[in-house]
Enzyme design. Structure first.
Site, PDB file in Angstrom:
ATOM      1  N   LEU A 125       0.987  -1.236   0.049  1.00 59.82           N
ATOM      2  CA  LEU A 125       0.070  -0.074  -0.023  1.00 59.82           C
ATOM      3  C   LEU A 125       1.107   1.235   0.113  1.00 59.82           C
ATOM      4  O   LEU A 125       1.700   1.503   0.967  1.00 59.82           O
ATOM      5  CB  LEU A 125      -0.753   0.002   1.107  1.00 59.82           C
ATOM      6  CG  LEU A 125      -1.813   1.347   1.319  1.00 59.82           C
ATOM      7  CD1 LEU A 125      -2.910   1.198   0.262  1.00 59.82           C
ATOM      8  CD2 LEU A 125      -2.510   1.202   2.725  1.00 59.82           C
ATOM      9  N   LYS A 133      15.757  -4.624 -16.952  1.00 55.82           N
ATOM     10  CA  LYS A 133      15.930  -3.006 -16.842  1.00 55.82           C
ATOM     11  C   LYS A 133      16.567  -2.544 -15.560  1.00 55.82           C
ATOM     12  O   LYS A 133      15.647  -2.220 -14.727  1.00 55.82           O
ATOM     13  CB  LYS A 133      14.144  -2.613 -17.024  1.00 55.82           C
ATOM     14  CG  LYS A 133      14.103  -1.099 -17.238  1.00 55.82           C
ATOM     15  CD  LYS A 133      12.829  -0.334 -16.720  1.00 55.82           C
ATOM     16  CE  LYS A 133      12.794  -0.474 -15.287  1.00 55.82           C
ATOM     17  NZ  LYS A 133      13.620   0.300 -14.481  1.00 55.82           N
ATOM     18  N   ASN A 173       2.361  -0.766  -9.992  1.00 58.80           N
ATOM     19  CA  ASN A 173       2.486   0.294 -10.583  1.00 58.80           C
ATOM     20  C   ASN A 173       2.703  -0.106 -12.255  1.00 58.80           C
ATOM     21  O   ASN A 173       1.936   0.584 -13.055  1.00 58.80           O
ATOM     22  CB  ASN A 173       3.846   1.063 -10.397  1.00 58.80           C
ATOM     23  CG  ASN A 173       3.888   1.761  -8.958  1.00 58.80           C
ATOM     24  OD1 ASN A 173       2.634   1.975  -8.595  1.00 58.80           O
ATOM     25  ND2 ASN A 173       4.942   2.044  -8.607  1.00 58.80           N
ATOM     26  N   ARG A 223       3.020  -5.278   3.129  1.00 59.31           N
ATOM     27  CA  ARG A 223       3.747  -4.290   3.449  1.00 59.31           C
ATOM     28  C   ARG A 223       3.294  -2.935   3.059  1.00 59.31           C
ATOM     29  O   ARG A 223       2.347  -2.743   2.045  1.00 59.31           O
ATOM     30  CB  ARG A 223       5.141  -4.128   2.711  1.00 59.31           C
ATOM     31  CG  ARG A 223       5.193  -4.017   1.331  1.00 59.31           C
ATOM     32  CD  ARG A 223       6.606  -4.523   0.655  1.00 59.31           C
ATOM     33  NE  ARG A 223       6.738  -4.309  -0.682  1.00 59.31           N
ATOM     34  CZ  ARG A 223       7.354  -3.523  -1.182  1.00 59.31           C
ATOM     35  NH1 ARG A 223       8.132  -2.693  -0.429  1.00 59.31           N
ATOM     36  NH2 ARG A 223       7.334  -3.448  -2.437  1.00 59.31           N
ATOM     37  N   GLY A 275       3.900  -0.930  -5.010  1.00 64.18           N
ATOM     38  CA  GLY A 275       4.993  -1.743  -5.338  1.00 64.18           C
ATOM     39  C   GLY A 275       5.248  -1.779  -6.792  1.00 64.18           C
ATOM     40  O   GLY A 275       4.334  -1.418  -7.577  1.00 64.18           O
ATOM     41  N   ASP A 300       8.820   2.179 -13.252  1.00 66.81           N
ATOM     42  CA  ASP A 300       7.795   1.148 -13.375  1.00 66.81           C
ATOM     43  C   ASP A 300       7.063   1.568 -14.876  1.00 66.81           C
ATOM     44  O   ASP A 300       6.657   0.550 -15.588  1.00 66.81           O
ATOM     45  CB  ASP A 300       6.758   0.903 -12.437  1.00 66.81           C
ATOM     46  CG  ASP A 300       7.720   0.918 -11.035  1.00 66.81           C
ATOM     47  OD1 ASP A 300       8.726   0.185 -10.928  1.00 66.81           O
ATOM     48  OD2 ASP A 300       7.118   1.636 -10.045  1.00 66.81           O
TER      49      ASP A 300
END
Length: 333
Positions: free
Chosen positions: A11, A184, A41, A88, A37, A259
């Site tokens: 969150l 990446k 995303n 988490r 996270g 992301d």
């Protein structure tokens, strides 16, 4: 459909503070809370682009239930495997004076072998039922070994599904060796893998980064796309080396910009875009995400306006840089 693996969702809570006082009390002018996270995303960005996406991951406790419900509320399909531990949270503080962004990230719940075994069965099913590609992104929760992403990439390869990996440390090294379509790393992650510094006081050393990316590509992945923050991207691919630069430095919250780049890369892979266009879209989408007020979001108008302003060109690398990269690679084996 693109499957997005997020083994350690969160969150995400973002606080916008006019002037951060690290020794005193701060009163945010705005607070945003949403599923986060890296993998989430990526999934949210793909969904905003109109892509069919399925999130596969691990979630538990009140926070995990909230994350799953919030994803459903914005129309992002998810099939989480339940774990006993609590999902988490991350906290991002954005200084309104433009002095940077600080992020605090909890480690995540301990995952058992039985819980991961249940996830693997669900993942295998998704690979066998129409996944065009899989994106594996983010940290591994406690309890999962560093070779976890490598295992998942090998499963995808066996099913004929290309994989894009965005991880760090030993999980990135082992995952890259498993032969994904794209990895990446950011500059710091590429430096850690290469065993040497790839930047100067003026920013990234283009030749050194390109050589290090090329060396990493030799270890297994079909392509390496290094993110260089405000300096854009540098890629080592089967179609040569490329540099893609944003139109200008973008002020805002850079959380989630990498992301967005990963989302654009896996989207371009599925669409079959040539590398120059794939990188153009990745830079434009990353810039639009950095300009947005909340992590992992973007305004379509910002994305559209950035696209024609991104510069993409082929690059060559000095042989001295290649030899130096090879020397460091041999030295850190």
């Amino acid at each position: 459909m693109i499957a997005v693996v997020c083994l350690n969702p969160a969150l995400d809570v973002t606080h916008h503070v006019p002037a951060v006082d690290w020794a005193g009390v701060n009163r945010p002018s705005a607070v945003h809370a949403r599923p986060g996270g890296k993998g989430l995303n990526v999934a949210r960005t793909l969904h905003a682009l109109g892509v069919d996406v399925l999130v596969l991951g691990l979630a538990g406790g009140i926070t995990g239930s909230g994350v799953a419900a919030a994803l459903g509320g914005v129309g992002v399909p998810a099939a989480f495997t339940a774990v006993a531990g609590e999902t988490r949270r991350t906290f991002t503080v954005v200084d309104g004076r433009g002095r940077g962004t600080a992020m605090f990230s909890e480690p995540g719940p301990e995952v058992t072998a039985a819980e991961f075994g249940e996830f693997r069965a669900r993942y295998q099913g998704a690979l066998e039922t129409g996944s065009a590609a899989v994106a594996l992104s983010g940290s591994l929760p406690p309890g999962l070994p560093a070779g976890t992403y490598a295992t998942l990439i090998e499963m995808a390869t066996a099913a004929g599904v290309p994989a894009v990996l965005d991880a760090h440390g030993e999980a990135l090294r082992r995952g890259a060796a498993a032969g994904p379509a794209i990895v990446k790393p950011n500059l710091a992650e590429l430096e850690a893998l290469s065993g040497r510094r790839l930047s100067t006081g003026r920013g990234a050393d283009r030749d050194a980064v390109a050589a290090a990316a090329g060396q990493l590509r030799e270890a297994g992945p079909q392509a390496v796309v290094a993110t260089l923050g405000a300096e854009g991207l540098l890629a080592a691919t089967g179609d040569g080396r490329w540099r893609a630069r944003p139109p200008a430095v973008v002020a805002g919250n850079a959380t989630g910009a990498g992301d967005a780049v990963a989302a654009a890369l896996v989207h371009g892979l599925v669409l079959g875009r040539p590398w120059d266009e794939r990188l153009r879209h990745a830079v434009a989408l990353g810039a639009a995400t950095a300009a947005a007020p909340a992590a992992g979001e973007f305004r379509p108008a910002d994305y559209a306006s950035a696209l024609p302003q991104v510069t993409v060109r082929r690059v060559t690398v000095r042989q001295a840089a290649v030899r130096q990269a090879a020397g460091h690679r041999d030295g850190v084996r």
